[in-house]
Design an enzyme around this catalytic site. Structure first.
Site, mmCIF file in Angstrom:
data_model
loop_
_atom_site.group_PDB
_atom_site.id
_atom_site.type_symbol
_atom_site.label_atom_id
_atom_site.label_comp_id
_atom_site.label_asym_id
_atom_site.label_seq_id
_atom_site.Cartn_x
_atom_site.Cartn_y
_atom_site.Cartn_z
ATOM 1 N N GLU A 51 0.704 -0.944 -0.055
ATOM 2 C CA GLU A 51 0.063 -0.099 0.007
ATOM 3 C C GLU A 51 0.793 1.374 0.020
ATOM 4 O O GLU A 51 1.504 1.694 1.078
ATOM 5 C CB GLU A 51 -1.093 0.012 1.220
ATOM 6 C CG GLU A 51 -2.157 -1.138 1.146
ATOM 7 C CD GLU A 51 -3.064 -1.143 2.190
ATOM 8 O OE1 GLU A 51 -3.232 0.076 2.792
ATOM 9 O OE2 GLU A 51 -4.118 -1.555 2.040
ATOM 10 N N CYS B 184 -1.922 9.196 2.985
ATOM 11 C CA CYS B 184 -1.575 8.608 1.639
ATOM 12 C C CYS B 184 -2.581 8.764 0.658
ATOM 13 O O CYS B 184 -2.431 9.034 -0.590
ATOM 14 C CB CYS B 184 -1.439 7.112 1.404
ATOM 15 S SG CYS B 184 -2.483 6.039 2.198
#
Length: 469
Positions: A211, A245
């Site tokens: 990720e 993010c």
């Protein structure tokens, strides 16, 4: 340290084999223990995360605690269904056989967490890992030491080390862990480090979930409600000081919408993060950058942008020693500036205007594929156009960030923004081996039709099958 880590790894081998035949009720019991601990020790979690990031209590409850407990609740409700072997059709060519997919644990797993959401991004993958029946070694971020200590204490209070354990440390400890032949590695962090993780995993042919991040664009077209867009973007961008993010990284806005959007953005920065008008430096609801190193990096890219002609139209105040950077808006961005090239990961938002949507699409498609893409538009034509002509890990229309917590959507990137998916059923699958099981009858088998020699009728049958199956 190497001997200690090796011993932990070896001790989990036997346990991982035992878990293959353990009842699903055991997995649920471990998840329930975890949920109970979190609900009992919310104050400890809040204190640790506040120490590391000065994150407000309400933000911690939403982004660090709720996201984990909802992940646990979802797994507890669905686990029996997820683990049930799935029967599949055999079709004409496999008449007489039966086939199914069995979801077996991968085995020993390594989970490496970042510092931006230090509790949630460590524990959410653990939920999927335990739901799938694995063991785990956890590596929290050394950049958030208070939360790292808390996680170590939590795991030691809940689990035997042969099931779940924590290894604290920095580069040396991570390198030792990555040298071991884990059955799966789950990493959340930067693309640069993700490449290192993948290279290390390749030596043992270990599967990975990465990720990562990248620059997630926002498009605001001429039909958008700019006040609505501003409120949502301000929340999604400046919560956790922009250290998210999937936060909007940069904005393309139609030229006619710029002034109204900027006015609304300034209004909502004050309303959401300084509602008592204390001044942003003193506002209780505004987080901090994780450390001085990251604060200096952000100030450097801000100064680089200004030197190359960018205009600061809001914010700009900063104090590196206090890890403080005010929510900042920039326009007139030179595309050679670092802020246009690098993932920002902080409370600075560059804005570019456009007149032709085709140029925006072209820009997005010439960059690395982002983790998320956000579009604000009332036009169904534009929505479909962006859906079809761009690629991203996820896309949200008329909002930001909220896709992360959707229980039935996979979360993850594509190429440079990530590999693999997580959350809910998708996280369970990521930590499971989907084993195909085919059962053939004894004696007669369709395959014997094509045992050698192949001639005459067999050739005719084969030709027919090639054309029709």
């Amino acid at each position: 340290m190497r001997d200690t880590i090796n011993r932990l790894f070896v001790n989990q081998q036997k346990k991982s084999q035992e878990l293959r035949i353990a009842p699903i009720a055991d997995r649920k019991a471990e998840l329930k223990k975890l949920k109970k601990w979190i609900l009992t020790h919310k104050d400890r979690i809040r204190k640790a995360v506040y120490t590391d990031l000065r994150k407000p209590e309400s933000d911690i409850d939403i982004t660090e605690i709720f996201t984990v407990t909802s992940e646990i609740n979802h797994a507890l409700r669905k686990l029996n269904v997820w683990t049930e072997p799935k029967r599949v059709s055999s079709g004409f060519t496999y008449i007489g056989t039966s086939a199914k997919i069995m979801y077996e644990p991968k085995g020993r797993c390594l989970i490496i967490a970042p510092w931006n959401f230090p509790f949630q991004l460590m524990v959410s993958p653990l939920v999927s890992c335990l739901a799938a029946g694995n063991t785990a070694i956890l590596k929290p971020s050394e950049n958030t030491p208070a939360t790292s200590t808390l996680i170590k204490e939590m795991i030691s209070e809940l689990y035997a080390p042969e099931l779940v354990t924590v290894v604290e440390g920095a580069i040396e400890e991570t390198q030792i862990l990555l040298s071991l032949p884990f059955d799966h590695i789950f990493f959340t962090g930067s693309t640069a480090v993700g490449k290192i993780i993948m290279a290390a995993a390749a030596k043992n042919l270990t599967s990975v979930t990465l990720e990562l991040g990248g620059k997630s664009p926002v498009i605001i077209d001429q039909t958008a409600d700019t006040d609505d867009a501003a409120r949502k973007i301000v929340w999604g961008r400046f919560t956790n000081n922009g250290q998210t993010c999937i936060a909007p990284d940069y904005i393309f806005i139609h030229t006619h919408q710029l002034d109204s959007f900027v006015a609304s953005t300034k209004k909502y920065i004050a309303q959401l993060f300084d509602p008592e008008s204390q001044g942003m430096r003193h506002a209780d609801g505004y987080s901090r950058i994780v450390n001085e190193k990251q604060a200096n990096r952000l100030v450097d890219i801000l100064n680089d942008a200004v030197t190359k002609g960018a205009k600061v139209i809001a914010g700009g105040d900063h104090d590196v020693t206090q890890r403080y950077i005010e929510p900042t808006l920039l326009t007139h961005i030179d595309e050679t500036s670092r802020i246009w090239q690098e993932e920002i990961f902080g409370p600075i938002m560059p804005i570019q205007t456009y007149d032709d949507l085709a140029t925006v699409i072209q820009h997005i498609n010439t960059q690395e594929k982002p983790l998320s893409l956000y579009l604000f538009s009332k036009s169904s034509v534009t929505q479909k156009l962006i859906e079809q002509q761009t690629s991203a890990g996820s896309m949200v229309i008329n909002d930001v960030v909220i896709q992360y917590a959707h229980p039935n959507l996979p979360f993850g990137g594509v190429n440079h923004s990530g590999i693999g998916k997580s959350h809910g059923h998708f996280g369970f699958l990521e930590f499971s081996n989907q084993k195909s099981i085919l059962k053939q009858r004894i004696g007669l088998t369709n395959a014997s039709l094509f045992y050698p020699p192949v001639g005459g009728f067999k050739k005719i049958l084969l030709k027919w099958m090639i054309n029709h199956f």
